[in-house]
Design a protein around this motif. Sequence first.
Motif, PDB file in Angstrom:
ATOM      1  N   ARG A   1      47.672  76.104  18.630  1.00  0.00           N
ATOM      2  CA  ARG A   1      47.941  75.422  17.354  1.00  0.00           C
ATOM      3  C   ARG A   1      46.641  75.033  16.654  1.00  0.00           C
ATOM      4  O   ARG A   1      46.535  75.088  15.429  1.00  0.00           O
ATOM      5  CB  ARG A   1      48.821  74.196  17.597  1.00  0.00           C
ATOM      6  CG  ARG A   1      50.298  74.542  17.832  1.00  0.00           C
ATOM      7  CD  ARG A   1      51.172  73.298  17.762  1.00  0.00           C
ATOM      8  NE  ARG A   1      50.955  72.437  18.906  1.00  0.00           N
ATOM      9  CZ  ARG A   1      51.629  72.541  20.060  1.00  0.00           C
ATOM     10  NH1 ARG A   1      52.550  73.476  20.213  1.00  0.00           N
ATOM     11  NH2 ARG A   1      51.388  71.715  21.051  1.00  0.00           N
ATOM     12  N   ALA A   2      45.642  74.632  17.443  1.00  0.00           N
ATOM     13  CA  ALA A   2      44.348  74.299  16.846  1.00  0.00           C
ATOM     14  C   ALA A   2      43.698  75.534  16.233  1.00  0.00           C
ATOM     15  O   ALA A   2      43.074  75.459  15.168  1.00  0.00           O
ATOM     16  CB  ALA A   2      43.429  73.676  17.898  1.00  0.00           C
ATOM     17  N   LEU A   3      43.834  76.687  16.879  1.00  0.00           N
ATOM     18  CA  LEU A   3      43.314  77.927  16.296  1.00  0.00           C
ATOM     19  C   LEU A   3      44.003  78.241  14.977  1.00  0.00           C
ATOM     20  O   LEU A   3      43.354  78.642  14.001  1.00  0.00           O
ATOM     21  CB  LEU A   3      43.508  79.092  17.271  1.00  0.00           C
ATOM     22  CG  LEU A   3      42.599  79.140  18.506  1.00  0.00           C
ATOM     23  CD1 LEU A   3      43.046  80.250  19.440  1.00  0.00           C
ATOM     24  CD2 LEU A   3      41.142  79.323  18.116  1.00  0.00           C
ATOM     25  N   ALA A   4      45.319  78.076  14.938  1.00  0.00           N
ATOM     26  CA  ALA A   4      46.052  78.308  13.689  1.00  0.00           C
ATOM     27  C   ALA A   4      45.587  77.346  12.603  1.00  0.00           C
ATOM     28  O   ALA A   4      45.405  77.734  11.438  1.00  0.00           O
ATOM     29  CB  ALA A   4      47.553  78.164  13.929  1.00  0.00           C
ATOM     30  N   GLU A   5      45.359  76.088  12.972  1.00  0.00           N
ATOM     31  CA  GLU A   5      44.895  75.099  11.999  1.00  0.00           C
ATOM     32  C   GLU A   5      43.512  75.448  11.481  1.00  0.00           C
ATOM     33  O   GLU A   5      43.206  75.254  10.292  1.00  0.00           O
ATOM     34  CB  GLU A   5      44.890  73.710  12.635  1.00  0.00           C
ATOM     35  CG  GLU A   5      44.567  72.589  11.661  1.00  0.00           C
ATOM     36  CD  GLU A   5      44.663  71.211  12.281  1.00  0.00           C
ATOM     37  OE1 GLU A   5      44.231  70.237  11.617  1.00  0.00           O
ATOM     38  OE2 GLU A   5      45.155  71.089  13.426  1.00  0.00           O
ATOM     39  N   ALA A   6      42.648  75.972  12.355  1.00  0.00           N
ATOM     40  CA  ALA A   6      41.312  76.380  11.913  1.00  0.00           C
ATOM     41  C   ALA A   6      41.408  77.424  10.806  1.00  0.00           C
ATOM     42  O   ALA A   6      40.667  77.365   9.814  1.00  0.00           O
ATOM     43  CB  ALA A   6      40.515  76.927  13.103  1.00  0.00           C
ATOM     44  N   GLY A   7      42.321  78.366  10.952  1.00  0.00           N
ATOM     45  CA  GLY A   7      42.498  79.369   9.910  1.00  0.00           C
ATOM     46  C   GLY A   7      42.963  78.768   8.600  1.00  0.00           C
ATOM     47  O   GLY A   7      42.531  79.191   7.514  1.00  0.00           O
ATOM     48  N   GLN A   8      43.817  77.764   8.679  1.00  0.00           N
ATOM     49  CA  GLN A   8      44.323  77.124   7.471  1.00  0.00           C
ATOM     50  C   GLN A   8      43.257  76.295   6.768  1.00  0.00           C
ATOM     51  O   GLN A   8      43.324  76.094   5.552  1.00  0.00           O
ATOM     52  CB  GLN A   8      45.516  76.226   7.839  1.00  0.00           C
ATOM     53  CG  GLN A   8      46.711  76.984   8.369  1.00  0.00           C
ATOM     54  CD  GLN A   8      47.718  76.091   9.082  1.00  0.00           C
ATOM     55  OE1 GLN A   8      47.541  74.868   9.132  1.00  0.00           O
ATOM     56  NE2 GLN A   8      48.760  76.684   9.631  1.00  0.00           N
ATOM     57  N   LEU A   9      42.262  75.827   7.514  1.00  0.00           N
ATOM     58  CA  LEU A   9      41.232  74.944   6.954  1.00  0.00           C
ATOM     59  C   LEU A   9      40.029  75.695   6.376  1.00  0.00           C
ATOM     60  O   LEU A   9      39.135  75.061   5.812  1.00  0.00           O
ATOM     61  CB  LEU A   9      40.736  73.975   8.032  1.00  0.00           C
ATOM     62  CG  LEU A   9      41.732  72.896   8.471  1.00  0.00           C
ATOM     63  CD1 LEU A   9      41.171  72.117   9.665  1.00  0.00           C
ATOM     64  CD2 LEU A   9      42.040  71.940   7.327  1.00  0.00           C
TER      65      LEU A   9
END
Length: 263
Positions: free
Chosen positions: A41-49
């Motif tokens: 989930r943190a990896l996915a959030e990194a992409g969104q940021l």
Amino acid sequence: MASFDPLLDKDGVRLTVDDAIATVTLTNPAKRNAQSPALWRALAEAGQLLPGTVRVVLLRAEGKSFSAGLDRQAFTPEGFDGEPSFIDLARRSDAELDAAIAEYQEGFTWWRRSDIVSIAAVQGHAIGAGFQLALACDLRVVADDVQFAMRETSLGLVPDLTGTHPLVGLVGYARALEICATGRFVHAEEAQRTGLASVAVPADQLDAAARDLAGALLAAPRDALIETKALLQGAVGRTYEDQRVAERAAQGRRLRDLAGVGD
């Protein structure tokens, strides 16, 4: 590269941005950067940021191993705090199980976005989910001690974090099947020879080699690189004639842009 306050730093993932280059770092070397749903989930959030200024994303890992794969705690009855164990997931409906795996995959899908080029700098073990995370990137630079392995099949599972498509595309069906079915290690020489890696370097030169590649990518105009990446990504699914059409359309857009001619 300059040091900046991270945009994200949690669950074993840190995101920093230096103008056109973003760096995503796996930050749990004590566990060889073993992976968990929270990390995904943190990896996915990194992409969104990612800010719109970013053109190249570097993926790297602290410690001697890139990622030893899935944290085996996921298979214990207790699982991770606040997370369903994989045993619990297996007892859910087909739709719920599918949705859970789809959420896990989101941390692996954004690396091939058309507006960025992603580079994985891989050292030591990159096993299972670690191998698939490296495969999620457009390009891979590896240290001479790298050890790729796809161990899921050996454990009675399948690679399900988006790794099968790029693996077949890079090394072909037969070699991909052999790598997955045997779970054997792929070392630096084979990785470079078969196209898994763009370059292999001594471990102490890995970060510098990845930064050099990022700099070379930034030398090309952004829109031209985006168009080129899209052409190459779509080539496998097109006929020769369809690819010719796509090339003409892309070049037409580039010529009009360079000439300052609107649509």
